[in-house]
Scaffold this motif. Structure first.
Motif, PDB file in Angstrom:
ATOM      1  N   LYS A 109       0.826  -1.210   0.000  1.00 21.15           N
ATOM      2  CA  LYS A 109       0.000   0.000   0.000  1.00 21.15           C
ATOM      3  C   LYS A 109       0.858   1.257   0.000  1.00 21.15           C
ATOM      4  O   LYS A 109       0.480   2.289  -0.565  1.00 21.15           O
ATOM      5  CB  LYS A 109      -0.909  -0.011   1.232  1.00 21.15           C
ATOM      6  CG  LYS A 109      -1.955   1.076   1.273  1.00 21.15           C
ATOM      7  CD  LYS A 109      -3.115   0.769   0.364  1.00 21.15           C
ATOM      8  CE  LYS A 109      -4.242   1.781   0.553  1.00 21.15           C
ATOM      9  NZ  LYS A 109      -5.344   1.566  -0.402  1.00 21.15           N
ATOM     10  N   ASN A 110       2.013   1.199   0.656  1.00 19.31           N
ATOM     11  CA  ASN A 110       2.876   2.382   0.733  1.00 19.31           C
ATOM     12  C   ASN A 110       4.355   1.987   0.716  1.00 19.31           C
ATOM     13  O   ASN A 110       4.708   0.806   0.775  1.00 19.31           O
ATOM     14  CB  ASN A 110       2.553   3.202   1.996  1.00 19.31           C
ATOM     15  CG  ASN A 110       2.609   2.360   3.265  1.00 19.31           C
ATOM     16  OD1 ASN A 110       3.595   1.687   3.528  1.00 19.31           O
ATOM     17  ND2 ASN A 110       1.540   2.389   4.043  1.00 19.31           N
ATOM     18  N   GLN A 111       5.207   2.989   0.648  1.00 21.14           N
ATOM     19  CA  GLN A 111       6.650   2.771   0.542  1.00 21.14           C
ATOM     20  C   GLN A 111       7.233   2.188   1.824  1.00 21.14           C
ATOM     21  O   GLN A 111       8.201   1.421   1.794  1.00 21.14           O
ATOM     22  CB  GLN A 111       7.352   4.097   0.197  1.00 21.14           C
ATOM     23  CG  GLN A 111       8.835   3.958  -0.113  1.00 21.14           C
ATOM     24  CD  GLN A 111       9.107   3.122  -1.359  1.00 21.14           C
ATOM     25  OE1 GLN A 111       8.511   3.356  -2.399  1.00 21.14           O
ATOM     26  NE2 GLN A 111      10.003   2.153  -1.254  1.00 21.14           N
ATOM     27  N   GLU A 112       6.651   2.525   2.975  1.00 19.64           N
ATOM     28  CA  GLU A 112       7.150   1.995   4.248  1.00 19.64           C
ATOM     29  C   GLU A 112       7.019   0.476   4.292  1.00 19.64           C
ATOM     30  O   GLU A 112       7.938  -0.218   4.720  1.00 19.64           O
ATOM     31  CB  GLU A 112       6.386   2.624   5.417  1.00 19.64           C
ATOM     32  CG  GLU A 112       6.852   4.018   5.787  1.00 19.64           C
ATOM     33  CD  GLU A 112       6.263   4.477   7.104  1.00 19.64           C
ATOM     34  OE1 GLU A 112       6.750   5.478   7.632  1.00 19.64           O
ATOM     35  OE2 GLU A 112       5.325   3.827   7.611  1.00 19.64           O
ATOM     36  N   GLN A 113       5.859  -0.029   3.858  1.00 23.90           N
ATOM     37  CA  GLN A 113       5.658  -1.474   3.856  1.00 23.90           C
ATOM     38  C   GLN A 113       6.662  -2.160   2.925  1.00 23.90           C
ATOM     39  O   GLN A 113       7.231  -3.196   3.268  1.00 23.90           O
ATOM     40  CB  GLN A 113       4.234  -1.804   3.410  1.00 23.90           C
ATOM     41  CG  GLN A 113       3.161  -1.447   4.418  1.00 23.90           C
ATOM     42  CD  GLN A 113       1.783  -1.859   3.938  1.00 23.90           C
ATOM     43  OE1 GLN A 113       1.582  -2.184   2.770  1.00 23.90           O
ATOM     44  NE2 GLN A 113       0.814  -1.835   4.835  1.00 23.90           N
ATOM     45  N   LYS A 114       6.861  -1.568   1.766  1.00 18.96           N
ATOM     46  CA  LYS A 114       7.818  -2.147   0.815  1.00 18.96           C
ATOM     47  C   LYS A 114       9.231  -2.149   1.394  1.00 18.96           C
ATOM     48  O   LYS A 114       9.964  -3.136   1.275  1.00 18.96           O
ATOM     49  CB  LYS A 114       7.782  -1.361  -0.500  1.00 18.96           C
ATOM     50  CG  LYS A 114       8.791  -1.856  -1.530  1.00 18.96           C
ATOM     51  CD  LYS A 114       8.748  -1.037  -2.813  1.00 18.96           C
ATOM     52  CE  LYS A 114       9.823  -1.469  -3.785  1.00 18.96           C
ATOM     53  NZ  LYS A 114       9.776  -0.702  -5.063  1.00 18.96           N
ATOM     54  N   SER A 115       9.614  -1.060   2.034  1.00 16.65           N
ATOM     55  CA  SER A 115      10.961  -0.960   2.610  1.00 16.65           C
ATOM     56  C   SER A 115      11.171  -2.010   3.695  1.00 16.65           C
ATOM     57  O   SER A 115      12.227  -2.649   3.753  1.00 16.65           O
ATOM     58  CB  SER A 115      11.182   0.445   3.180  1.00 16.65           C
ATOM     59  OG  SER A 115      11.119   1.414   2.157  1.00 16.65           O
ATOM     60  N   LEU A 116      10.159  -2.192   4.550  1.00 16.29           N
ATOM     61  CA  LEU A 116      10.284  -3.193   5.604  1.00 16.29           C
ATOM     62  C   LEU A 116      10.359  -4.596   4.995  1.00 16.29           C
ATOM     63  O   LEU A 116      11.141  -5.438   5.454  1.00 16.29           O
ATOM     64  CB  LEU A 116       9.104  -3.105   6.572  1.00 16.29           C
ATOM     65  CG  LEU A 116       9.105  -4.125   7.717  1.00 16.29           C
ATOM     66  CD1 LEU A 116      10.401  -4.055   8.519  1.00 16.29           C
ATOM     67  CD2 LEU A 116       7.903  -3.908   8.635  1.00 16.29           C
ATOM     68  N   PHE A 117       9.574  -4.851   3.964  1.00 15.56           N
ATOM     69  CA  PHE A 117       9.601  -6.149   3.281  1.00 15.56           C
ATOM     70  C   PHE A 117      11.009  -6.462   2.776  1.00 15.56           C
ATOM     71  O   PHE A 117      11.523  -7.566   2.986  1.00 15.56           O
ATOM     72  CB  PHE A 117       8.601  -6.120   2.112  1.00 15.56           C
ATOM     73  CG  PHE A 117       8.548  -7.390   1.303  1.00 15.56           C
ATOM     74  CD1 PHE A 117       7.754  -8.462   1.712  1.00 15.56           C
ATOM     75  CD2 PHE A 117       9.265  -7.513   0.126  1.00 15.56           C
ATOM     76  CE1 PHE A 117       7.694  -9.632   0.953  1.00 15.56           C
ATOM     77  CE2 PHE A 117       9.216  -8.670  -0.639  1.00 15.56           C
ATOM     78  CZ  PHE A 117       8.416  -9.734  -0.219  1.00 15.56           C
ATOM     79  N   THR A 118      11.633  -5.500   2.114  1.00 18.00           N
ATOM     80  CA  THR A 118      12.972  -5.731   1.565  1.00 18.00           C
ATOM     81  C   THR A 118      13.998  -5.956   2.677  1.00 18.00           C
ATOM     82  O   THR A 118      14.927  -6.753   2.520  1.00 18.00           O
ATOM     83  CB  THR A 118      13.421  -4.565   0.670  1.00 18.00           C
ATOM     84  OG1 THR A 118      13.420  -3.339   1.421  1.00 18.00           O
ATOM     85  CG2 THR A 118      12.489  -4.411  -0.518  1.00 18.00           C
ATOM     86  N   LYS A 119      13.827  -5.262   3.805  1.00 17.51           N
ATOM     87  CA  LYS A 119      14.741  -5.466   4.933  1.00 17.51           C
ATOM     88  C   LYS A 119      14.559  -6.858   5.530  1.00 17.51           C
ATOM     89  O   LYS A 119      15.533  -7.525   5.907  1.00 17.51           O
ATOM     90  CB  LYS A 119      14.501  -4.397   6.005  1.00 17.51           C
ATOM     91  CG  LYS A 119      14.996  -3.012   5.621  1.00 17.51           C
ATOM     92  CD  LYS A 119      16.514  -2.959   5.548  1.00 17.51           C
ATOM     93  CE  LYS A 119      17.020  -1.560   5.280  1.00 17.51           C
ATOM     94  NZ  LYS A 119      18.490  -1.531   5.122  1.00 17.51           N
ATOM     95  N   LEU A 120      13.304  -7.305   5.628  1.00 16.51           N
ATOM     96  CA  LEU A 120      13.039  -8.627   6.200  1.00 16.51           C
ATOM     97  C   LEU A 120      13.639  -9.737   5.344  1.00 16.51           C
ATOM     98  O   LEU A 120      14.076 -10.765   5.867  1.00 16.51           O
ATOM     99  CB  LEU A 120      11.526  -8.840   6.339  1.00 16.51           C
ATOM    100  CG  LEU A 120      10.848  -8.087   7.488  1.00 16.51           C
ATOM    101  CD1 LEU A 120       9.327  -8.142   7.353  1.00 16.51           C
ATOM    102  CD2 LEU A 120      11.281  -8.658   8.832  1.00 16.51           C
ATOM    103  N   LEU A 121      13.685  -9.528   4.043  1.00 13.50           N
ATOM    104  CA  LEU A 121      14.266 -10.539   3.152  1.00 13.50           C
ATOM    105  C   LEU A 121      15.760 -10.728   3.400  1.00 13.50           C
ATOM    106  O   LEU A 121      16.328 -11.761   3.035  1.00 13.50           O
ATOM    107  CB  LEU A 121      14.038 -10.153   1.685  1.00 13.50           C
ATOM    108  CG  LEU A 121      12.599 -10.189   1.168  1.00 13.50           C
ATOM    109  CD1 LEU A 121      12.565  -9.881  -0.319  1.00 13.50           C
ATOM    110  CD2 LEU A 121      11.935 -11.534   1.451  1.00 13.50           C
ATOM    111  N   GLN A 122      16.401  -9.744   4.022  1.00  8.38           N
ATOM    112  CA  GLN A 122      17.823  -9.830   4.310  1.00  8.38           C
ATOM    113  C   GLN A 122      18.110 -10.653   5.565  1.00  8.38           C
ATOM    114  O   GLN A 122      19.262 -10.975   5.858  1.00  8.38           O
ATOM    115  CB  GLN A 122      18.404  -8.419   4.469  1.00  8.38           C
ATOM    116  CG  GLN A 122      18.286  -7.566   3.210  1.00  8.38           C
ATOM    117  CD  GLN A 122      18.686  -6.121   3.460  1.00  8.38           C
ATOM    118  OE1 GLN A 122      19.328  -5.798   4.452  1.00  8.38           O
ATOM    119  NE2 GLN A 122      18.290  -5.229   2.558  1.00  8.38           N
TER     120      GLN A 122
END
Length: 201
Positions: A63-76
């Motif tokens: 829905k927003n950039q914050e969710q996407k950013s957290l998703f990419t961090k979690l993948l690490q």
């Protein structure tokens, strides 16, 4: 890399939305596709993460950039894949998750699907101090930690209760965004509100 997709929301499924962009339908997997219910048959912008594997290419939507950013961090984080990261995003507000990581609340983190003690500690080890600069945590989020924890646990317990009453995952997912907005902390209150919403739908 596909950063976002803007187009007409034509279908909403249990785990994805279909966006029509000039006659091409993009299937985008989402933590909770029903957050886009208000945009059905209208234009919407969905932030996306293009995940490429040897055997598939998958678009994940947010829905927003914050969710996407957290998703990419979690993948690490070792032990968390795209499905696990998506499950976390579907159960908590971004600022609540960041606050939990910063206070090293592994009990809070293990309340998410597929996150055990080992993974929770790995999340804290890998992400503590790396999320606050990227994501905004309100003072209210930092000062209201017990309520946040109770809210997430209450929501999880309420979902289990609704399943036991015979409601489908699709029906339950459809009311979660509204329940999160209510910010109720008591499980019984969440269940009552959910039942009222489900009877309307």
């Amino acid at each position: 890399m596909i950063a976002y997709i803007k187009g007409k929301v034509t279908y909403i499924q249990d785990d994805s939305v279909i966006i029509d962009v000039q006659g091409v339908g993009y299937e985008i997997l989402c933590a909770n596709p029903f957050v886009f219910q208000t945009s059905l048959n209208d234009e919407a912008l969905i932030f996306t993460y293009h995940h490429v594997r040897e055997d598939a290419q998958v678009l994940y939507g947010f829905k927003n950039q914050e969710q996407k950013s957290l998703f990419t961090k979690l993948l690490q984080v070792s032990g968390i894949g795209p499905k696990g990261a998506l499950a976390i995003l579907g159960s908590v507000n971004v600022s609540d998750f960041v606050a939990a990581v910063e206070r090293e609340d592994d009990k809070f983190l293990t309340s998410f699907p597929g996150v055990g003690k080992k993974t929770a500690r790995q999340v804290i080890l890998d992400l503590k101090g790396k999320l606050t600069a990227m994501l905004s945590i309100s003072h209210e989020s930092a000062d209201n930690q017990p309520a946040q924890k109770q809210s997430v646990e209450g929501l999880s317990e309420a979902q289990e209760a609704l399943r036991s009453l015979g409601y489908s995952e699709r029906e339950i997912k459809a009311v979660i965004p509204q329940l999160q907005k209510e910010n109720l902390s008591n499980t019984d209150e969440i269940i009552r509100k959910a039942l009222a919403l489900l009877m309307k739908n």
